[in-house]
Enzyme design. Structure first.
Site, PDB file in Angstrom:
ATOM      1  N   ARG A  51       0.809  -1.230   0.000  1.00 20.15           N
ATOM      2  CA  ARG A  51       0.000   0.000   0.000  1.00 20.15           C
ATOM      3  C   ARG A  51       0.832   1.265   0.000  1.00 20.15           C
ATOM      4  O   ARG A  51       0.501   2.213  -0.701  1.00 20.15           O
ATOM      5  CB  ARG A  51      -1.036  -0.020   1.117  1.00 20.15           C
ATOM      6  CG  ARG A  51      -0.553   0.226   2.485  1.00 20.15           C
ATOM      7  CD  ARG A  51      -1.339  -0.536   3.489  1.00 20.15           C
ATOM      8  NE  ARG A  51      -1.105  -1.950   3.371  1.00 20.15           N
ATOM      9  CZ  ARG A  51      -2.003  -2.836   2.929  1.00 20.15           C
ATOM     10  NH1 ARG A  51      -3.199  -2.464   2.603  1.00 20.15           N
ATOM     11  NH2 ARG A  51      -1.682  -4.107   2.849  1.00 20.15           N
ATOM     12  N   THR A  52       1.901   1.309   0.766  1.00 23.08           N
ATOM     13  CA  THR A  52       2.640   2.575   0.830  1.00 23.08           C
ATOM     14  C   THR A  52       3.270   2.894  -0.523  1.00 23.08           C
ATOM     15  O   THR A  52       3.184   4.017  -1.023  1.00 23.08           O
ATOM     16  CB  THR A  52       3.713   2.523   1.942  1.00 23.08           C
ATOM     17  OG1 THR A  52       3.060   2.207   3.168  1.00 23.08           O
ATOM     18  CG2 THR A  52       4.420   3.855   2.091  1.00 23.08           C
ATOM     19  N   LYS A  80      24.469  -5.894  -4.455  1.00 21.88           N
ATOM     20  CA  LYS A  80      25.884  -6.019  -4.848  1.00 21.88           C
ATOM     21  C   LYS A  80      26.778  -5.332  -3.829  1.00 21.88           C
ATOM     22  O   LYS A  80      27.975  -5.238  -4.013  1.00 21.88           O
ATOM     23  CB  LYS A  80      26.103  -5.352  -6.210  1.00 21.88           C
ATOM     24  CG  LYS A  80      25.296  -5.942  -7.338  1.00 21.88           C
ATOM     25  CD  LYS A  80      25.628  -5.197  -8.630  1.00 21.88           C
ATOM     26  CE  LYS A  80      24.715  -5.599  -9.764  1.00 21.88           C
ATOM     27  NZ  LYS A  80      24.821  -4.673 -10.897  1.00 21.88           N
ATOM     28  N   ARG A 101      11.914   3.222   1.517  1.00 20.46           N
ATOM     29  CA  ARG A 101      11.631   2.338   2.659  1.00 20.46           C
ATOM     30  C   ARG A 101      12.822   1.418   2.825  1.00 20.46           C
ATOM     31  O   ARG A 101      13.356   0.894   1.836  1.00 20.46           O
ATOM     32  CB  ARG A 101      10.372   1.526   2.420  1.00 20.46           C
ATOM     33  CG  ARG A 101      10.200   0.444   3.472  1.00 20.46           C
ATOM     34  CD  ARG A 101       8.854  -0.177   3.436  1.00 20.46           C
ATOM     35  NE  ARG A 101       7.842   0.740   3.910  1.00 20.46           N
ATOM     36  CZ  ARG A 101       6.602   0.381   4.224  1.00 20.46           C
ATOM     37  NH1 ARG A 101       6.235  -0.872   4.113  1.00 20.46           N
ATOM     38  NH2 ARG A 101       5.730   1.255   4.655  1.00 20.46           N
ATOM     39  N   HIS A 129       7.623   6.278  10.589  1.00 22.92           N
ATOM     40  CA  HIS A 129       6.875   6.146   9.329  1.00 22.92           C
ATOM     41  C   HIS A 129       6.017   7.409   9.161  1.00 22.92           C
ATOM     42  O   HIS A 129       4.803   7.381   9.298  1.00 22.92           O
ATOM     43  CB  HIS A 129       5.998   4.897   9.416  1.00 22.92           C
ATOM     44  CG  HIS A 129       5.387   4.450   8.122  1.00 22.92           C
ATOM     45  ND1 HIS A 129       5.394   5.219   6.965  1.00 22.92           N
ATOM     46  CD2 HIS A 129       4.727   3.307   7.797  1.00 22.92           C
ATOM     47  CE1 HIS A 129       4.771   4.555   6.011  1.00 22.92           C
ATOM     48  NE2 HIS A 129       4.364   3.399   6.483  1.00 22.92           N
TER      49      HIS A 129
END
Ligand code: NCD
Length: 363
Positions: A51-52, A80, A101, A129
Site C-alpha cells: 500500500r505505501t 551487490k 523504505r 513512518h
C-alpha cells in the site's frame, strides 16, 4: 532541500497546510492533474510494501508525474553491496524526488544527507513512518473536526510499530491529547518515546494490558499488527500474535463516536465483522494517505531551495551506536553521530535510529 525523515520535521502549521491541500485535492482533483508534469518520483523500497509504495505511485501519477523504482532489495545494487549514500547520489541524477523504505533504521536519513533531491522516509525498520502519520492525522481531523482535546488509545505492538512512534510524536505537539498505551509487557513503547516525546511534552498517558478497560474512554482507537518481521525469536511472536483481537462485542462499551484506525495490513487484530461498523475508518485512512502524499510531494518539490540544518551540536565518532537495527551496523563507513538530549546527565541519542547512549563524565 526539504525532506520528510521524521514527522517533527514539519511544524503543526505545516501539517495543517498539508491537510488543507489534501482536502482541496479531494474536492478539486482536476486542478492538480498536471502539477507534476515532467517530474519523476523514485520509489526505493528495500523492504516489502504494497500500500505505501502504490500510494506514492498513485499520488505522483495523479499529479501528472511519472514513477521509477524498485520494490525488492534483491533487484537493486544494494544486493551487490552498494551503500545507501551512493544509491541516493545515483538516483538524484535520474529523478526529482525519492520515497525510500528500508529495513535499517536511519537509512532514509543517510539518503537525505547525500541526495541532491528531496527524500521522503516511507518507513525505516521499527523506527518511524511519517507519511503514515500524515494519513492518520488527516483521518482524525476529518472524523473529529480537530486534533486537540482527544483521548487516543494505541493497541498492539507498541515496541516495533513505527506508525505508533511517529503518530505519538506528531500528537505530542497538539494540545490536550491524552494517550492510552495498550500492549503486553513485551511490546511496550520504547523508552526514548516515553522520555523524549511523552514526558518531555507533558502528555498525559496511562498504560494497560486490557483493551476492554481502556475502551470506554477512547475517542480514537489505533489498532496495530504484531510486527512479525522484527522479532528475533519466532516463538515469542507465536506467543504474542493473538494478544488483541477487536470484535463487535468488544466495541459494545465504546463511545458512539469512536474512530477506529489501523495503518494496515491487518492480520487478525480486527475481525472482519468490525468493517460493517460505521466507526471503522481504516479504509478511509488509505484514501487520506494518498491525498496527503500528493500534498507532500507538491510541498517538497516547491521548497528545494530551503536549507535544512539537522546536525548542529552533534558529537561525531566519540560514541558508537550499538543498535543492531541501525544503518550504522551494516554500513561500516558511516560516521557514528550522536546529539545530546541531556548533557548534564550525559544522555545522547544516535541521529539515525535515536538509540540512547549514556556517557559517563570524562569518557
Ligand atoms: C505499516 C508499516 O509498514 O509500518 N504499514 C503501512 O505502511 N501501511 C504498518 C504495518 O506494517 O504493520
Amino acid at each position: 532541500m526539504r525532506n520528510l525523515i521524521d514527522i517533527v520535521d514539519f511544524s503543526v502549521a505545516e501539517l495543517k497546510e498539508l491537510m488543507d491541500v489534501a482536502c482541496d485535492i479531494d474536492m478539486r482533483p482536476e486542478n492538480y492533474r498536471e502539477r507534476c508534469k515532467g517530474k519523476k518520483l523514485a520509489t526505493l523500497f528495500f523492504e516489502p510494501s504494497t500500500r505505501t509504495r502504490l500510494s506514492f505511485e498513485a499520488a505522483m501519477l495523479e499529479l501528472g508525474g511519472s514513477v521509477i523504482g524498485f520494490s525488492d532489495a534483491s533487484s537493486c545494487s544494494a544486493s551487490k553491496g552498494e551503500s545507501v549514500a551512493d544509491t541516493a547520489k545515483v538516483i538524484s541524477c535520474y529523478a526529482d524526488i525519492i520515497a525510500m523504505r528500508h529495513p535499517k533504521e536511519g537509512a532514509p536519513y543517510v539518503a537525505a544527507k547525500n541526495a541532491s533531491i528531496p527524500v521522503i522516509n516511507a518507513g525505516d525498520g521499527g523506527h518511524c513512518h511519517p507519511t503514515q502519520t500524515l494519513a492518520d492525522l488527516l483521518t482524525i481531523y476529518r472524523q473529529k473536526g480537530k486534533i486537540e482535546g482527544i483521548t487516543v488509545g494505541f493497541c498492539g505492538d507498541l515496541k516495533y510499530g513505527r506508525t505508533v512512534h511517529s503518530l505519538i510524536s506528531a500528537l505530542s505537539r497538539y494540545n490536550n491529547i491524552n494517550i492510552v498505551l495498550i500492549s503486553p509487557d513485551e511490546l511496550k513503547i520504547p523508552d526514548y518515546i516515553k522520555e523524549d516525546v511523552i514526558d518531555k511534552n507533558a502528555m498525559t498517558y496511562t498504560e494497560t494490558k486490557s483493551l476492554e478497560d481502556a475502551m470506554p474512554s477512547l475517542d480514537v482507537l489505533y489498532m496495530t499488527r504484531i510486527q512479525r518481521e522484527r522479532f528475533d525469536d519466532a516463538n515469542e511472536y507465536e506467543r504474542l500474535k493473538g494478544s488483541y483481537i477487536l470484535t463487535p462485542e468488544k466495541l459494545q462499551n465504546a463511545k458512539a463516536e469512536l474512530s477506529i484506525l489501523h495503518p494496515l495490513p491487518r492480520v487478525n487484530e480486527i475481525s472482519v465483522a468490525v468493517d460493517q461498523d460505521e466507526r471503522a475508518c481504516y479504509f478511509k485512512q488509505v484514501l487520506n494517505g494518498k491525498l496527503m502524499r500528493m500534498a507532500l510531494i507538491l510541498k517538497l518539490l516547491s521548497e528545494t531551495d530551503i536549507e535544512e540544518k539537522r546536525e548542529a551540536d552533534v558529537v561525531k565518532n566519540k560514541i558508537r551506536c550499538s543498535n543492531p537495527r541501525c544503518i550504522v551496523s551494516v554500513e561500516q563507513e558511516l560516521e557514528h553521530i550522536f546529539k545530546p538530549v541531556d548533557k548534564a546527565n550525559g544522555i545522547y541519542r544516535c541521529v539515525y535510529c535515536e538509540s540512547q547512549s549514556i556517557e559517563k563524565e570524562n569518557n
